[in-house]
Design an enzyme around this catalytic site. Structure first.
Site, PDB file in Angstrom:
ATOM      1  N   HIS A 161      -7.564  12.965 -19.199  1.00  0.00           N
ATOM      2  CA  HIS A 161      -7.347  14.020 -18.077  1.00  0.00           C
ATOM      3  C   HIS A 161      -7.074  15.284 -18.843  1.00  0.00           C
ATOM      4  O   HIS A 161      -7.025  15.484 -19.935  1.00  0.00           O
ATOM      5  CB  HIS A 161      -6.478  13.444 -17.245  1.00  0.00           C
ATOM      6  CG  HIS A 161      -4.938  13.064 -17.776  1.00  0.00           C
ATOM      7  ND1 HIS A 161      -4.457  12.323 -18.507  1.00  0.00           N
ATOM      8  CD2 HIS A 161      -3.811  14.030 -17.514  1.00  0.00           C
ATOM      9  CE1 HIS A 161      -3.329  12.222 -19.047  1.00  0.00           C
ATOM     10  NE2 HIS A 161      -2.805  13.269 -18.104  1.00  0.00           N
TER      11      HIS A 161
ATOM     12  N   HIS B 279      -4.460  17.435 -18.546  1.00  0.00           N
ATOM     13  CA  HIS B 279      -3.217  17.967 -18.899  1.00  0.00           C
ATOM     14  C   HIS B 279      -3.010  18.344 -20.360  1.00  0.00           C
ATOM     15  O   HIS B 279      -3.741  17.734 -21.303  1.00  0.00           O
ATOM     16  CB  HIS B 279      -2.090  17.075 -18.643  1.00  0.00           C
ATOM     17  CG  HIS B 279      -1.696  16.767 -17.032  1.00  0.00           C
ATOM     18  ND1 HIS B 279      -1.154  15.881 -16.660  1.00  0.00           N
ATOM     19  CD2 HIS B 279      -2.208  17.663 -16.121  1.00  0.00           C
ATOM     20  CE1 HIS B 279      -1.039  15.949 -15.236  1.00  0.00           C
ATOM     21  NE2 HIS B 279      -1.686  17.123 -14.806  1.00  0.00           N
TER      22      HIS B 279
ATOM     23  N   ASP C 228      -0.775  18.219 -22.718  1.00  0.00           N
ATOM     24  CA  ASP C 228      -0.309  17.407 -23.801  1.00  0.00           C
ATOM     25  C   ASP C 228      -1.128  15.815 -24.069  1.00  0.00           C
ATOM     26  O   ASP C 228      -0.899  15.451 -24.880  1.00  0.00           O
ATOM     27  CB  ASP C 228       0.901  16.787 -22.991  1.00  0.00           C
ATOM     28  CG  ASP C 228       1.089  15.939 -21.914  1.00  0.00           C
ATOM     29  OD1 ASP C 228       0.295  16.215 -21.136  1.00  0.00           O
ATOM     30  OD2 ASP C 228       1.764  14.871 -21.672  1.00  0.00           O
ATOM     31  N   HIS C 229      -2.284  16.224 -23.416  1.00  0.00           N
ATOM     32  CA  HIS C 229      -3.387  15.232 -23.985  1.00  0.00           C
ATOM     33  C   HIS C 229      -4.643  15.889 -24.465  1.00  0.00           C
ATOM     34  O   HIS C 229      -5.357  15.012 -25.005  1.00  0.00           O
ATOM     35  CB  HIS C 229      -3.669  14.577 -22.418  1.00  0.00           C
ATOM     36  CG  HIS C 229      -2.807  13.496 -21.833  1.00  0.00           C
ATOM     37  ND1 HIS C 229      -2.794  12.219 -22.283  1.00  0.00           N
ATOM     38  CD2 HIS C 229      -1.456  13.613 -21.372  1.00  0.00           C
ATOM     39  CE1 HIS C 229      -1.721  11.430 -21.791  1.00  0.00           C
ATOM     40  NE2 HIS C 229      -0.892  12.487 -21.235  1.00  0.00           N
TER      41      HIS C 229
ATOM     42  N   HIS D 101      -2.742  10.183 -10.764  1.00  0.00           N
ATOM     43  CA  HIS D 101      -2.155  11.102 -11.494  1.00  0.00           C
ATOM     44  C   HIS D 101      -2.840  12.537 -11.342  1.00  0.00           C
ATOM     45  O   HIS D 101      -1.985  13.615 -11.114  1.00  0.00           O
ATOM     46  CB  HIS D 101      -1.841  10.461 -12.800  1.00  0.00           C
ATOM     47  CG  HIS D 101      -0.986  11.573 -13.820  1.00  0.00           C
ATOM     48  ND1 HIS D 101       0.416  11.702 -13.624  1.00  0.00           N
ATOM     49  CD2 HIS D 101      -1.539  12.193 -14.882  1.00  0.00           C
ATOM     50  CE1 HIS D 101       0.743  12.532 -14.503  1.00  0.00           C
ATOM     51  NE2 HIS D 101      -0.317  12.905 -15.371  1.00  0.00           N
TER      52      HIS D 101
ATOM     53  N   ASP E 221      -2.338   8.884 -18.348  1.00  0.00           N
ATOM     54  CA  ASP E 221      -0.963   8.642 -17.448  1.00  0.00           C
ATOM     55  C   ASP E 221      -1.169   8.033 -16.093  1.00  0.00           C
ATOM     56  O   ASP E 221      -0.541   8.222 -15.249  1.00  0.00           O
ATOM     57  CB  ASP E 221      -0.468   9.953 -17.265  1.00  0.00           C
ATOM     58  CG  ASP E 221       0.130  10.662 -18.662  1.00  0.00           C
ATOM     59  OD1 ASP E 221       0.023  10.169 -19.820  1.00  0.00           O
ATOM     60  OD2 ASP E 221       0.385  11.957 -18.349  1.00  0.00           O
TER      61      ASP E 221
ATOM     62  N   HIS F  69       2.376   7.523 -23.140  1.00  0.00           N
ATOM     63  CA  HIS F  69       3.692   7.896 -23.278  1.00  0.00           C
ATOM     64  C   HIS F  69       4.695   6.657 -23.615  1.00  0.00           C
ATOM     65  O   HIS F  69       4.617   5.762 -23.145  1.00  0.00           O
ATOM     66  CB  HIS F  69       4.510   8.632 -21.968  1.00  0.00           C
ATOM     67  CG  HIS F  69       3.903   9.920 -21.867  1.00  0.00           C
ATOM     68  ND1 HIS F  69       4.233  11.150 -22.297  1.00  0.00           N
ATOM     69  CD2 HIS F  69       2.624  10.314 -21.048  1.00  0.00           C
ATOM     70  CE1 HIS F  69       3.455  12.079 -21.997  1.00  0.00           C
ATOM     71  NE2 HIS F  69       2.636  11.782 -21.175  1.00  0.00           N
TER      72      HIS F  69
END
Length: 258
Positions: free
Chosen positions: A56, A58, A60-61, A113, A130, A168
């Protein structure tokens, strides 16, 4: 297979999966490189990235993906069809298969998400970003409770020995909430004890398995009497249906502080 969780940021994992029998030929699958540095450090120790999978949009990915492409310009990347992932990727969606050398991963749409979130399932591993966490699930930033529940149902239907490789290290925080929902669940108690010991030793609590999650993750257990009873107590009424149960559970978790 040799699976490595590469720590990133405060609690992210970038996943690296190698064919342990032939790592030089097959190379490594890299999943959700939010930072490039952990992958580059592993490469300095012999890891050879061969494919990148993105679940996805985001940061942080995907934040490290552009730098990985600067190091390996021909590195193939597969991602959901989402303009927010502004990278040279092959776009994939539900029902597609990612093929590269001996690697084969089925693509599952798992909105909730985010609306375009996907997961990759293959070689006994589930890379779910996530959507599904150990003992929890992702927040609903874009999707609806009904969408997320359907996504979790799809993942829960995978074989029980499938390794759950999520994005995570949230297991202990999720365990604290799950214990409020099902305090008498023996599988949850064992999982919490094991995860506590792992973290005390500095080890990742991941991957878990689909069987572990079915047994102890309240978000996969909305049909269980104990979960419905806990939600009913929280709401002051019985839940209308399983979506209502899930939605109440997710709202409860959103405001939960251990």
């Amino acid at each position: 297979m040799r699976l490595q969780p590469l720590p990133a940021f405060a609690d992210n994992y970038i996943w690296a999966l190698e064919n342990a029998d032939d790592p030089a030929t097959s190379g490594a699958i890299i999943v959700d490189p939010g930072q490039a540095a952990p992958v580059l450090a592993a490469a300095a120790q012999g890891l050879r990235p061969t494919v990148v999978l993105l679940t996805h949009h985001h940061p942080d990915h995907i934040g490290g993906a552009a730098e990985l492409l600067r190091h390996w310009p021909r590195l193939p990347m597969f991602a959901p069809d989402d303009a927010r992932i502004d990278l040279p990727c092959q776009r994939v969606g539900d029902g597609d298969t990612v093929r590269h050398g001996d690697w084969r991963f089925e693509v599952l749409a798992v909105p909730g998400h985010t609306v375009s979130h996907i997961a990759f399932s293959g070689h006994g591993h589930l890379f779910c970003g996530d959507t599904l966490f150990s003992l929890g699930c992702g927040r609903l930033f874009e999707g609806t409770p009904a969408q997320m529940l359907e996504s979790l149902d799809r993942l829960a239907a995978l074989p029980g020995d499938t390794l759950v490789c999520c994005g995570h290290e949230y297991t202990l925080a999720n365990a604290a909430f799950a214990g409020m929902v099902e305090p008498d669940n023996p599988a949850l108690r064992r999982r919490t004890e094991d995860a506590t010991a792992m973290r005390q030793d500095g080890r990742a609590t991941l991957p878990s398995t689909i069987a572990d999650e079915r047994a102890a993750n309240p978000f996969l257990r909305v049909d269980e009497a104990a979960v419905r009873a806990a939600v009913a107590t929280r709401l002051g009424r019985g839940p209308l249906d399983r979506v209502d149960t899930f939605a109440a559970l997710r709202r409860w978790k959103d405001g939960f502080r251990a």
